[in-house]
Design a protein around this motif. Structure first.
Motif, short mmCIF file in Angstrom:
data_model
loop_
_atom_site.label_atom_id
_atom_site.label_comp_id
_atom_site.label_asym_id
_atom_site.label_seq_id
_atom_site.Cartn_x
_atom_site.Cartn_y
_atom_site.Cartn_z
N ASP A 31 14.61 51.99 67.54
CA ASP A 31 15.58 51.71 68.60
C ASP A 31 16.84 51.04 68.07
O ASP A 31 17.66 50.54 68.85
CB ASP A 31 14.94 50.81 69.67
CG ASP A 31 13.83 51.53 70.42
OD1 ASP A 31 13.85 52.77 70.45
OD2 ASP A 31 12.93 50.85 70.95
N THR A 32 17.00 51.02 66.75
CA THR A 32 18.21 50.43 66.18
C THR A 32 19.43 51.25 66.57
O THR A 32 19.40 52.48 66.49
CB THR A 32 18.11 50.37 64.65
OG1 THR A 32 16.92 49.70 64.27
CG2 THR A 32 19.31 49.66 64.05
N PRO A 33 20.50 50.62 67.03
CA PRO A 33 21.71 51.39 67.40
C PRO A 33 22.21 52.22 66.22
O PRO A 33 22.00 51.87 65.05
CB PRO A 33 22.71 50.31 67.80
CG PRO A 33 21.87 49.13 68.18
CD PRO A 33 20.66 49.18 67.31
N THR A 93 21.28 54.16 71.36
CA THR A 93 19.97 53.60 71.00
C THR A 93 18.81 54.55 71.34
O THR A 93 17.83 54.60 70.61
CB THR A 93 19.74 52.27 71.73
OG1 THR A 93 19.92 52.46 73.14
CG2 THR A 93 20.72 51.22 71.23
N ARG A 94 18.92 55.32 72.44
CA ARG A 94 17.83 56.21 72.87
C ARG A 94 18.43 57.58 73.21
O ARG A 94 18.56 57.94 74.39
CB ARG A 94 17.11 55.63 74.08
CG ARG A 94 16.50 54.25 73.83
CD ARG A 94 15.85 53.69 75.07
NE ARG A 94 15.38 52.34 74.88
CZ ARG A 94 14.18 52.01 74.40
NH1 ARG A 94 13.34 52.98 74.08
NH2 ARG A 94 13.83 50.76 74.25
#
Length: 440
Positions: A31-33, A93-94
């Protein structure tokens, strides 16, 4: 040859749809940008800046296109456009979750615009819709697995076909092929960039691991060499103990029987210790270390070392306090010789022809060793300039200094030279009455 029945075809299609659904509903756990691992703060903010710029340009453009070309009422046009562009922030992120919002919105927008009179422009995809969707797919390509990217492209193809052929009153034009082609290209580009970044990261990690392993191997090799040399030093003194204990009853008159028996036991213990040390040394020695069985050098061999280096074109001045060689313990003397040897070798390799000074003096209970070289007299290239150093030199110096509980200071000088300074303990051992031979 087995004939494919309709039931088999349905089962095959069902399996493929389950596989497609599984890939489309299994996002990456990271989920790291996007660009969030960069050390530069401005780089980490690039995805957010791009999303803001796209929002500022696509929202008014998209609303104007839907209202002007397709006669969509303003509230509906605004809702559709915002639903298409807002997922760009979530995509940072997603991206897979953002795709699940954007893809149905595309189909819904195409369905609504097909029911209105089209004055000009294209159908089913408008330019703002295509741009927004492609940036979303780029974020997907930079984050998700290859199987997920393929599933997304297949889903895009199916949605496009369904939109233009199944039940909608208007056939698609060139934008259908354009979206399919561009989506595949963007997904491939994102995957290639991500794969390259992963490969570079793995390569960097492997280089770091290799560097650590190389340093560890160098350290272990140097420790093994020191252990072999230390054996010779300790074995010499053990030999002296064995000889003195065995000959004491014959050299000293009137030794009691109990004392003579004790001397015999001491000599036997010394011989057993020597035998055990030789067995342990066999583990450390190899066929290539036969030359190391010779007596180990000390302070008294520094003159020969300096003379050898002088023949290599490096003028060296040696200064040793008078009588110091007899005061230096054998283990310390061996460390002194090896440190000077490596320091002079570095001068020959990295500063050929540089004038060098070697100083060895006693300062109370300490022995001070200094090796200083000036810059090379001419602008010459280092003999090892084309290759990285092995790192053995400083590692070996540190290990030898640590062996005798000393300290080491190394570093370049302001004038371009280099300095190696060591402080070693000078604890004078008791002199044996009877010299012993050093075992080989």
């Amino acid at each position: 040859m087995k004939t494919l029945t309709a039931a088999d075809a349905r089962r095959f299609a069902a399996r493929q749809l389950r596989t497609l659904r599984q890939h489309l509903t299994s996002p990456s756990e990271d989920d790291t940008p996007l660009l969030g691992n960069s050390r530069r703060r401005w780089v980490r903010r690039i995805p957010y800046a791009v999303a803001i710029i796209l929002q500022a340009s696509l929202i008014p453009t998209g609303i104007t296109t839907l209202v002007g070309f397709y006669d969509v009422v303003l509230p509906v046009a605004a809702a559709l456009t915002v639903a298409l562009t807002i997922p760009l922030f979530l995509a940072i992120t997603r991206p897979l979750a953002a795709w699940w919002i954007s893809a149905p919105t595309l189909v819904l927008t195409a369905t609504i615009t097909a029911r209105h009179h089209q004055l000009t422009g294209s159908w089913p995809w408008t330019a703002p819709m295509i741009i927004s969707y492609l940036f979303l797919l780029l974020a997907l390509g930079l984050r998700e697995r290859r199987a997920t990217l393929i599933a997304v492209w297949v889903a895009t193809l199916l949605l496009t076909v369904l939109t233009t052929t199944l039940g909608l009153p208007r056939a698609g034009d060139g934008t259908t092929v354009l979206l399919i082609a561009l989506s595949g290209a963007v997904l491939l580009l994102g995957w290639a960039v991500r794969d390259r970044a992963v490969a570079r990261r793995l390569l960097t990690e492997q280089e770091q691991i290799s560097e650590v392993e190389r340093e560890r191997r160098t350290l272990l090799e140097e420790r093994a060499r020191i252990a072999r040399e230390l054996h010779d030093v300790v074995a010499h003194h053990m030999s002296v103990i064995a000889v003195q204990a065995a000959s004491a009853p014959y050299r000293i008159e009137g030794v009691p029987a109990d004392a003579a028996e004790e001397f015999t036991a001491i000599a036997g213990t010394a011989r057993e210790s020597l035998a055990e040390m030789r067995r342990l040394l066999g583990v450390l020695r190899s066929e290539e270390t036969a030359g190391e069985r010779a007596p180990q050098p000390g302070v008294d061999r520094l003159d020969q070392l300096v003379e050898t280096v002088g023949r290599a074109g490096v003028p060296v001045e040696l200064s040793v306090d008078e009588g110091l060689a007899e005061l230096v313990p054998q283990a310390v003397g061996l460390s002194v010789y090896r440190i000077v040897q490596e320091a002079l070798a570095n001068v020959v390799r990295h500063a050929p022809g540089a004038r060098t000074w070697v100083s060895l003096s006693a300062d109370g209970p300490e022995l001070r060793l200094t090796v200083v070289n000036a810059p090379p007299p001419h602008r010459t290239e280092s003999l090892e300039a084309s290759a990285e150093g092995t790192g053995h030199g400083l590692v070996g110096m540190r290990e030898r200094v640590r062996l005798v509980d000393g300290s080491l200071d190394t570093g370049p000088l302001a004038d371009g030279g280099f300095k190696v300074a060591a402080v070693l303990p000078l604890d004078r051992p008791e002199r044996p009455d009877t010299p012993g031979e050093q075992p080989v």
